[in-house]
Scaffold this motif. Structure first.
Motif, PDB file in Angstrom:
ATOM      1  N   ARG A  79     -35.846  72.016 -12.358  1.00 15.62           N
ATOM      2  CA  ARG A  79     -35.891  70.926 -13.340  1.00 15.62           C
ATOM      3  C   ARG A  79     -34.677  70.020 -13.207  1.00 15.62           C
ATOM      4  N   GLU A  80     -33.502  70.610 -13.088  1.00 14.68           N
ATOM      5  CA  GLU A  80     -32.278  69.807 -12.989  1.00 14.68           C
ATOM      6  C   GLU A  80     -32.205  69.053 -11.660  1.00 14.68           C
ATOM      7  N   LEU A  81     -32.665  69.676 -10.583  1.00 13.11           N
ATOM      8  CA  LEU A  81     -32.602  69.029  -9.270  1.00 13.11           C
ATOM      9  C   LEU A  81     -33.541  67.832  -9.191  1.00 13.11           C
ATOM     10  N   GLU A  82     -34.740  67.988  -9.739  1.00 12.83           N
ATOM     11  CA  GLU A  82     -35.698  66.880  -9.635  1.00 12.83           C
ATOM     12  C   GLU A  82     -35.336  65.722 -10.555  1.00 12.83           C
ATOM     13  N   ALA A  83     -34.564  65.981 -11.593  1.00 14.66           N
ATOM     14  CA  ALA A  83     -34.044  64.878 -12.399  1.00 14.66           C
ATOM     15  C   ALA A  83     -33.162  63.978 -11.541  1.00 14.66           C
ATOM     16  N   PHE A  91     -35.923  69.879  -0.909  1.00 12.57           N
ATOM     17  CA  PHE A  91     -35.046  70.560   0.046  1.00 12.57           C
ATOM     18  C   PHE A  91     -34.799  72.002  -0.394  1.00 12.57           C
ATOM     19  N   VAL A  92     -34.483  72.164  -1.677  1.00 16.26           N
ATOM     20  CA  VAL A  92     -34.185  73.492  -2.204  1.00 16.26           C
ATOM     21  C   VAL A  92     -35.459  74.332  -2.314  1.00 16.26           C
ATOM     22  N   SER A  93     -36.577  73.704  -2.701  1.00 14.43           N
ATOM     23  CA  SER A  93     -37.846  74.427  -2.806  1.00 14.43           C
ATOM     24  C   SER A  93     -38.276  75.000  -1.465  1.00 14.43           C
ATOM     25  N   VAL A  94     -38.178  74.184  -0.425  1.00 17.04           N
ATOM     26  CA  VAL A  94     -38.593  74.651   0.896  1.00 17.04           C
ATOM     27  C   VAL A  94     -37.734  75.832   1.331  1.00 17.04           C
ATOM     28  N   GLN A  95     -36.421  75.698   1.170  1.00 14.01           N
ATOM     29  CA  GLN A  95     -35.518  76.772   1.603  1.00 14.01           C
ATOM     30  C   GLN A  95     -35.811  78.070   0.850  1.00 14.01           C
ATOM     31  N   TRP A 248     -42.013  72.801 -12.681  1.00 14.18           N
ATOM     32  CA  TRP A 248     -40.761  72.691 -13.435  1.00 14.18           C
ATOM     33  C   TRP A 248     -40.061  71.371 -13.123  1.00 14.18           C
ATOM     34  N   GLY A 249     -40.048  71.006 -11.851  1.00 19.11           N
ATOM     35  CA  GLY A 249     -39.388  69.772 -11.455  1.00 19.11           C
ATOM     36  C   GLY A 249     -39.995  68.554 -12.120  1.00 19.11           C
ATOM     37  N   ALA A 250     -41.315  68.565 -12.291  1.00 23.20           N
ATOM     38  CA  ALA A 250     -41.995  67.446 -12.940  1.00 23.20           C
ATOM     39  C   ALA A 250     -41.477  67.230 -14.363  1.00 23.20           C
ATOM     40  N   VAL A 251     -41.146  68.318 -15.034  1.00 21.62           N
ATOM     41  CA  VAL A 251     -40.576  68.199 -16.382  1.00 21.62           C
ATOM     42  C   VAL A 251     -39.217  67.508 -16.308  1.00 21.62           C
ATOM     43  N   GLY A 252     -38.422  67.878 -15.312  1.00 22.55           N
ATOM     44  CA  GLY A 252     -37.095  67.286 -15.173  1.00 22.55           C
ATOM     45  C   GLY A 252     -37.134  65.796 -14.936  1.00 22.55           C
ATOM     46  N   VAL A 253     -38.020  65.353 -14.026  1.00 24.62           N
ATOM     47  CA  VAL A 253     -38.089  63.925 -13.727  1.00 24.62           C
ATOM     48  C   VAL A 253     -38.660  63.157 -14.911  1.00 24.62           C
ATOM     49  N   ALA A 254     -39.587  63.756 -15.641  1.00 25.46           N
ATOM     50  CA  ALA A 254     -40.140  63.092 -16.830  1.00 25.46           C
ATOM     51  C   ALA A 254     -39.072  62.926 -17.906  1.00 25.46           C
ATOM     52  N   ILE A 255     -38.261  63.962 -18.108  1.00 24.73           N
ATOM     53  CA  ILE A 255     -37.181  63.865 -19.095  1.00 24.73           C
ATOM     54  C   ILE A 255     -36.214  62.754 -18.709  1.00 24.73           C
ATOM     55  N   PHE A 256     -35.846  62.689 -17.425  1.00 25.41           N
ATOM     56  CA  PHE A 256     -34.927  61.637 -16.981  1.00 25.41           C
ATOM     57  C   PHE A 256     -35.495  60.257 -17.283  1.00 25.41           C
ATOM     58  N   CYS A 257     -36.750  60.029 -16.924  1.00 27.33           N
ATOM     59  CA  CYS A 257     -37.358  58.708 -17.112  1.00 27.33           C
ATOM     60  C   CYS A 257     -37.492  58.361 -18.590  1.00 27.33           C
TER      61      CYS A 257
END
Length: 383
Positions: A79-83, A91-95, A248-257
């Motif tokens: 969540r924090e990374l995708e924000a 990058f982190v997901s793939v690794q 989870w990442g989708a939540v982070g980017v939505a919060i940022f926007c």
């Protein structure tokens, strides 16, 4: 309130980890992301800092250099990374989900001992070679194939849209062996393996996306991930690991926007008063708020199910599909609320909006997840 509920499920160390990652994204990544996006590159100079933060091997067993954290921890980090940017989270997901996870789950002990310490320490970067140019939605249709040749395997074919493909030290190449898709570890520099970065993207620009070409690639027998021989479609469990982080990442980017839009309209005075006093603006803010809260609630439930071992593929499909669709809509609304400034790089929402078109597509389009859920409901395959 939901973050308070999440905090109750995290140890003090986990809360500190999340806060440290959030601070790092704001202080170290955000000042670089616009330049990287416009230049079309991932900031590899930050990889040592990411290693120091503990972003590789988040859930992996500590005996292999991992951190042994739980699914709440992993989700919140995504969540924090995708924000910051979808490319950073990718990058982190793939690794973590697409390289470390399959080696730990399906690899031999020798493979684990060789690769996991390198991957968790950031000394090696990995890639996941599943999608081919013939299409990503139907992996069973792939044309990349392997055949036994003495004590070796020979791999031939090509892959497309592979994150980190041209910078990877090791690629998990999925290829058909006797008609069944299996996973092989292919090292950088192996004869016959070529990569080419895909340029001229209009989305996920701050991410390395590559094509891979395998022409008579000879790998030893012990490059086969033995666990992928035990049953068919083992790649799906890897995809589900990644989809969980994406949701989870989708939540982070939505919060940022949403926060960017709120800050903008609060300080924007038109027709003699703040835009926050306008009904149409409040309607949009309410839409954002309630949908983000629903998405976060969904992820708390998914983390609980994942921790208990009771999560189903349909739960993950639902989370990825609904949350990414929500984030796409929130980012579009934010862009429009910020009006002309919304297309400017300094506000970041247009970058997020464009990235989400890729996130919508990879790890299963919304249409694919819709069909998976329809099959679960009806028992009928409509693919």
């Amino acid at each position: 309130m939901l973050d308070d509920e999440l905090n109750e499920k995290l140890t003090w160390e986990s809360r500190q980890f999340r806060n440290t990652v959030q601070s790092w994204v704001n202080k170290r990544f955000m000042p670089l992301v616009t330049e990287c996006y416009l230049d079309g590159r991932f900031p590899m100079e930050l990889v040592p800092e990411m290693t120091e933060l503990g972003l590789f091997g988040i859930k992996a067993d500590p005996i292999y250099g991992g951190h042994g954290l739980n699914n709440y921890d992993y989700g919140l980090i995504c969540r924090e990374l995708e924000a910051g940017d979808s490319g950073l989270r990718s990058f982190v997901s793939v690794q973590n989900s697409l390289v470390i996870y399959p080696i730990e789950r399906f690899g031999s002990e020798d493979q684990k001992k060789r690769w996991l310490p390198l991957l968790t320490s950031g000394k090696a970067i990995g890639a996941f070679g599943l999608t081919g140019p013939e299409g990503g939605s139907d992996p069973e249709n792939m044309k990349t194939h392997a055949r036994k040749d003495g004590n070796d395997f020979m791999l031939n074919g090509s892959k497309q849209f592979i994150t980190n493909g041209s910078i990877a030290d090791v690629v998990i190449v999925w290829a058909k062996l006797d008609g069944i898709v299996r996973g092989f570890l292919v090292e950088k520099g192996t004869s016959g393996l070529e990569s080419r970065e895909m340029k001229k993207k209009l989305s996920l620009c701050a991410s390395n996306t590559s094509e891979l070409f395998l022409s008579g690639v000879r790998v030893p027998a012990d490059s086969l991930l033995p666990g992928t021989m035990e049953r068919e479609r083992t790649y799906l469990s890897c995809l589900n690991e990644a989809r969980y982080g994406i949701a989870w990442g989708a939540v982070g980017v939505a919060i940022f926007c949403a926060e960017a839009a709120l800050e903008y309209v609060r300080n924007r005075v038109l027709f003699g008063e703040s835009l926050t006093k306008k009904q149409l603006i409040q309607e949009k803010l309410v839409f954002m708020d309630v949908n983000i809260e629903s998405a976060l609630r969904r992820m708390i439930d998914m983390a609980r199910l994942k921790e208990s071992g009771k999560i189903r593929s349909r739960d993950i499909s639902c989370g990825k599909m609904v949350n990414v669709d929500m984030a796409c809509e929130v980012s579009r609304l934010a862009r429009r609320m910020i009006a002309g400034n919304g297309i400017m790089a300094e506000y970041h929402v247009m970058r997020h909006m464009m990235n989400l078109e890729s996130v919508y597509t990879y790890e299963g389009t919304n249409e694919i997840h819709m069909l998976a859920l329809g099959r679960d409901i009806t028992g009928e395959n409509a693919f």
